[in-house]
Design an enzyme around this catalytic site. Sequence first.
Site, short mmCIF file in Angstrom:
data_model
loop_
_atom_site.label_atom_id
_atom_site.label_comp_id
_atom_site.label_asym_id
_atom_site.label_seq_id
_atom_site.Cartn_x
_atom_site.Cartn_y
_atom_site.Cartn_z
N ARG A 96 0.39 -1.02 0.37
CA ARG A 96 0.26 -0.05 -0.23
C ARG A 96 1.02 1.69 -0.04
O ARG A 96 0.79 2.17 -0.68
CB ARG A 96 -1.21 -0.03 1.12
CG ARG A 96 -2.11 0.93 1.73
CD ARG A 96 -2.85 1.55 2.54
NE ARG A 96 -3.74 2.33 2.41
CZ ARG A 96 -4.40 2.47 3.56
NH1 ARG A 96 -5.01 2.14 4.67
NH2 ARG A 96 -5.36 3.46 3.40
N ASN B 233 -10.41 -4.42 -1.24
CA ASN B 233 -10.37 -3.34 -2.37
C ASN B 233 -9.22 -3.48 -3.84
O ASN B 233 -8.27 -4.96 -3.04
CB ASN B 233 -10.13 -2.00 -2.33
CG ASN B 233 -10.78 -1.93 -0.94
OD1 ASN B 233 -11.88 -1.09 -1.73
ND2 ASN B 233 -10.80 -1.05 -0.08
N CYS C 210 -19.34 -2.19 0.86
CA CYS C 210 -18.28 -0.75 0.86
C CYS C 210 -19.46 0.25 1.69
O CYS C 210 -20.28 -0.15 1.67
CB CYS C 210 -18.38 0.44 0.06
SG CYS C 210 -16.58 1.71 0.12
N HIS D 116 -16.15 3.14 -5.09
CA HIS D 116 -15.52 4.87 -4.59
C HIS D 116 -15.21 6.00 -5.29
O HIS D 116 -15.03 6.54 -6.00
CB HIS D 116 -14.16 4.03 -4.60
CG HIS D 116 -13.59 3.90 -3.34
ND1 HIS D 116 -12.60 3.12 -2.93
CD2 HIS D 116 -14.62 2.90 -2.64
CE1 HIS D 116 -12.98 2.75 -1.79
NE2 HIS D 116 -13.95 2.38 -1.08
N TYR E 43 -14.56 10.40 -1.94
CA TYR E 43 -13.25 9.93 -3.16
C TYR E 43 -14.01 10.49 -3.91
O TYR E 43 -12.67 10.33 -5.10
CB TYR E 43 -14.35 8.10 -3.61
CG TYR E 43 -13.24 7.04 -2.70
CD1 TYR E 43 -11.88 6.52 -2.46
CD2 TYR E 43 -14.38 6.46 -1.79
CE1 TYR E 43 -11.14 5.54 -1.26
CE2 TYR E 43 -13.65 5.73 -0.26
CZ TYR E 43 -12.15 5.29 -0.43
OH TYR E 43 -11.94 4.23 0.44
#
Length: 421
Positions: free
Chosen positions: A90, A144, A164, A194, A244
Amino acid sequence: MKLTVVGGGSTYTPELIDGFARLRDTLPIEELVLVDPATDRLDLVGGLARRIFTRQRHPGRITTTTDLDAGVDGADAVLLQLRVGGQAAREQDETWPLECGCVGQETTGAGGLAKALRTVPVVLDIADRVRRANPHAWIIDFTNPVGIVTRALLQAGHKAVGLCNVAIGFQRKFAGLLGVAPTDVHLDHVGLNHLTWETGVRLGGPEGEDVLPGLLSDHGEQIATDLHLPRTLLNRLNAIPSYYLRYYYAHDEVVRELSTKPSRAAEVAAMERELLQMYGDPTLTEKPALLAKRGGAYYSEAAVDLAAALLGGSGSPYQVVNTLNRGTLPFLPDDAVIEVQSAVGRTGATPLPVAQPDPLFAGLIAHVTAYEHLSLEAALHGGRDRVFRALLAHPLIGQYDHADALTDRLIAHNREHLTWA
């Protein structure tokens, strides 16, 4: 009832456990299995999970295992919350795109594509093993990028629904502002995972009064501040975008911010180290307050509600989930995965009819859907050209020189996870 959580060693799992314990009448679990290859984390999380159940007098049994096949055997539902490559991957997803002047984020843009490429093959392998162990089990995906992963699962014929926490977060926020119970708030929620907008906020159900205009009038400043977007933009959209959307509506501003502060991955990694130390304390019998900063607010409640509805329990009949479009948004393919209010039951999730989105929203939805199609092709079949095409298609990239440079960086940083590289 047996539920299995793949990625059960996550520091977030105690939030999920707390939800299972509090909402045991909604979802009566007899056995909960936490599966994770990281034995050190699994032991710490599993120990706290058992203490939470004991403190809240939940009669269910919690077991832990590193054996995926044993963990999913006989499960009625399997929840996926894994992170291939961990926080280290990440960290890379959030940093190398900035070198090309593009947003660095774990689910959006080039970083989101990298995560999809690492994740889809692993999730499909897990799903195949779930199907062999119990073909009737539901797969609930919280991994995700949820839209792409759920599309991969459904395309392969698995019984899957994506989840989500954006919608339930808005539901809880709006209920607090309006002074009503969360169950009284029904969202006209439309878009992709998102990439969603609240185009209506209804009281009492799908046919209830739309109070969005009053919500924006009375509380627009607070909502805009929480989203880090200007109040005037919400008025001009006549809708409330998910946070987002800031990556799209304020891309360059976000890139400048991300370039001058530590990554979110670094913050979460430090938080996880502290949480794991807390979890090792045998006197801790509830989720610590620090966990609220970890992210994923209300996920446990959404997960319980969805699992209960899919398994014939007392889950809500209408829920915001990720499922097949099937003509709901006529400008998208039927096999696209959208995030909308759906009727949920034993047979799965069926989107409710929605008002067709404003062209301002529909255009972006169609654009990102095309990117998601190309990203799934890259995840399933590999190849530099497929990665390049997906990056070139993304509305936050779209320039061939950026797409070329990002392709090279993506492959270099993820080679160990890409069998074709």
